[in-house]
Design a protein around this motif. Structure first.
Motif, PDB file in Angstrom:
ATOM      1  N   UNK A   1       0.815  -1.216   0.000  1.00  0.00           N
ATOM      2  CA  UNK A   1       0.000   0.000   0.000  1.00  0.00           C
ATOM      3  C   UNK A   1       0.849   1.265   0.000  1.00  0.00           C
ATOM      4  N   UNK A   2       1.963   1.224   0.753  1.00  0.00           N
ATOM      5  CA  UNK A   2       2.777   2.431   0.912  1.00  0.00           C
ATOM      6  C   UNK A   2       3.687   2.672  -0.284  1.00  0.00           C
ATOM      7  N   UNK A   3       4.255   1.607  -0.831  1.00  0.00           N
ATOM      8  CA  UNK A   3       5.263   1.762  -1.880  1.00  0.00           C
ATOM      9  C   UNK A   3       4.850   1.161  -3.224  1.00  0.00           C
ATOM     10  N   UNK A   4       3.694   0.487  -3.288  1.00  0.00           N
ATOM     11  CA  UNK A   4       3.224  -0.070  -4.539  1.00  0.00           C
ATOM     12  C   UNK A   4       4.053  -1.225  -5.073  1.00  0.00           C
ATOM     13  N   UNK A   5       4.646  -2.020  -4.186  1.00  0.00           N
ATOM     14  CA  UNK A   5       5.504  -3.129  -4.612  1.00  0.00           C
ATOM     15  C   UNK A   5       4.636  -4.274  -5.137  1.00  0.00           C
ATOM     16  N   UNK A   6       5.070  -4.941  -6.206  1.00  0.00           N
ATOM     17  CA  UNK A   6       4.355  -6.095  -6.732  1.00  0.00           C
ATOM     18  C   UNK A   6       4.611  -7.311  -5.845  1.00  0.00           C
TER      19      UNK A   6
ATOM     20  N   UNK B   1      12.155   3.991   1.861  1.00  0.00           N
ATOM     21  CA  UNK B   1      12.276   2.996   0.809  1.00  0.00           C
ATOM     22  C   UNK B   1      11.774   1.648   1.314  1.00  0.00           C
ATOM     23  N   UNK B   2      11.044   0.907   0.464  1.00  0.00           N
ATOM     24  CA  UNK B   2      10.473  -0.361   0.900  1.00  0.00           C
ATOM     25  C   UNK B   2      11.556  -1.392   1.209  1.00  0.00           C
ATOM     26  N   UNK B   3      12.614  -1.421   0.421  1.00  0.00           N
ATOM     27  CA  UNK B   3      13.671  -2.406   0.655  1.00  0.00           C
ATOM     28  C   UNK B   3      14.428  -2.110   1.943  1.00  0.00           C
TER      29      UNK B   3
END
Length: 437
Positions: free
Chosen positions: A256-261, A322-324
């Motif tokens: 939701x926050x970063x749009x990661x697949x 950053x998501x990572x």
């Protein structure tokens, strides 16, 4: 113990390495257990979109729906274990049931159907851990028990790894329904294979005889008179509230926050969780067997210190840009929350009299899973729904941050348990040596 129950037993093998093979075989079982349980976390967002359900309903699916019967049925199954029923057969039947119900999850076309299938998974998984802990206690003596339990507990990070990895990839290729069906099939095969791999060791008649005169209520009362056990239950219940909430909602937060697949997210979280989880489990087992014999309080100090150390990293993972980086920072809490498995599970089996070891394990799981697994994901999901009208898209971030207070609470109860453990462990060893169970 009846003649029928005794006929399935065999003496412990002379090969000292066989016990590690048994622990490894049961670790594979626990891996399948965690795979079928945890795959739901990476599939929550696709399920939400497909079935058009709320975060509260998702929390119910991932928490209470599974935990309620999982924990309650563990108690009567544990009584069968303590009364001498064949533990390998109990584990094998459990594998078959939860794997079949996982396949049924993939056939669900509505929230109610998926809810009932998840309840079925919980029913199947109820008997596996109490019976496995009891088996491992017969195979490992006290000074190797933390490592034996740690090897078994590697099923948690390995199963979580496979759940995230396979769930993310299979969902992207085939959809969430097929993901459930595919991961359920290996368990059906393992259910048939386990009795060929693991022998039910013969348990001395004198160790099982006391159960004939101990009713269910008396057994529970005896367990909860042990203060170390009570506070270890509370400690694990509270910090797993945070752990299960984060394991359930962490992927959704990143999506939701970063749009990661889901594909790339599943791979990343799978490997980071595997490295951190395996490291934490092995570290806890090694530290428990190294320092526990010197002072039994270390068996409880070790997880308390680990939990307190992890808190800044848990909070930091929710504010980085950053998501990572978020996934990387949360490796520390994952490792810290895995440290307890070997020392605490081994301690519970040692401090309980032989005729209550499976009951101790089942009661521990009942308490920790009802609070941690049953309430953690549901409470964070409900809080996220409530906060969404106030903070919008950040509602899940704030809900996860609020749950960290339970990690502190858990560490405090580990420290309290440590104040009772030496005295109660000395009493338990005296009773066991005297055959007074």
């Amino acid at each position: 113990m009846t003649t029928e129950q005794q006929s399935d037993a065999s003496p412990l093998p002379a090969n000292p390495r066989y016990k590690w093979f048994v622990a490894g075989s049961l670790m594979v079982v626990y891996t399948l257990n965690q795979l079928d349980r945890q795959i739901l976390t990476i599939l929550l967002e696709p399920i939400k979109q497909d079935l058009n359900i709320s975060d509260t309903q998702l929390g119910l699916l991932s928490g209470l729906a599974f935990a309620l019967l999982y924990t309650l049925l563990g108690l009567p199954i544990a009584r069968l274990v303590d009364r001498g029923f064949n533990r390998v057969k109990i584990v094998s039947v459990s594998i078959f049931v939860w794997s079949l119900m996982t396949v049924f999850c993939g056939m669900a076309s509505s929230f109610v159907q998926l809810l009932l299938a998840r309840v079925g998974v919980g029913i199947g998984e109820a008997g596996a851990t109490p019976a496995s802990h009891s088996l491992l206690t017969d195979y490992f003596d006290e000074h190797e028990r933390s490592r034996g339990m740690s090897l078994y507990s590697l099923g948690i990070p390995v199963g979580g790894f496979l759940g995230l990895l396979l769930g993310g990839i299979l969902n992207q290729w085939y959809g969430w329904k097929m993901a459930f069906i595919i991961v359920g099939i290996p368990g059906l095969l393992m259910a048939a294979l386990l009795p060929l791999l693991v022998r039910e060791p013969r348990v001395a008649q004198k160790e099982l005889a006391p159960t004939a005169g101990v009713d269910f209520t008396s057994a529970i009362r005896e367990l909860y008179r042990t203060k170390t056990f009570v506070h270890a239950c509370l400690a694990t219940s509270f910090f797993t509230f945070t752990a299960y909430a984060t394991a359930t909602w962490g992927p959704s937060y990143l999506i939701r926050t970063f749009g990661v697949e889901t594909g790339i997210l599943g791979i990343t979280l799978a490997f980071s969780s595997l490295i951190a989880g395996v490291g934490g489990v092995l570290l806890g087992g090694w530290l428990g067997d190294k320092f526990g014999p010197r002072d039994s309080r270390w068996l409880l100090w070790i997880p308390a210190i680990a939990l307190l150390f992890s808190i800044p990293f848990a909070l930091g993972s929710l504010i980085v840009p950053r998501w990572w980086l978020s996934a990387l920072m949360f490796m520390v809490p994952i490792a810290a929350m895995s440290v307890y498995t070997g020392p605490v599970y081994g301690l519970i089996q040692t401090i309980m009299p032989p005729h209550l070891r499976a009951m101790g394990s089942a009661t521990f799981l009942l308490t920790t899973n009802l609070i941690g697994l049953g309430c953690g994901p549901l409470a964070v999901g409900a809080l996220s729904d409530f906060l969404s009208t106030i903070v919008g898209a950040d509602s899940l971030r704030y809900s996860l941050a609020a749950s960290v207070i339970f990690t502190v609470w858990g560490a405090i109860h580990f420290l309290i348990a440590a104040t009772h453990v030496r005295e109660e462990l000395a009493v338990a060893r005296t009773k066991t040596a005297a055959g007074d169970c």
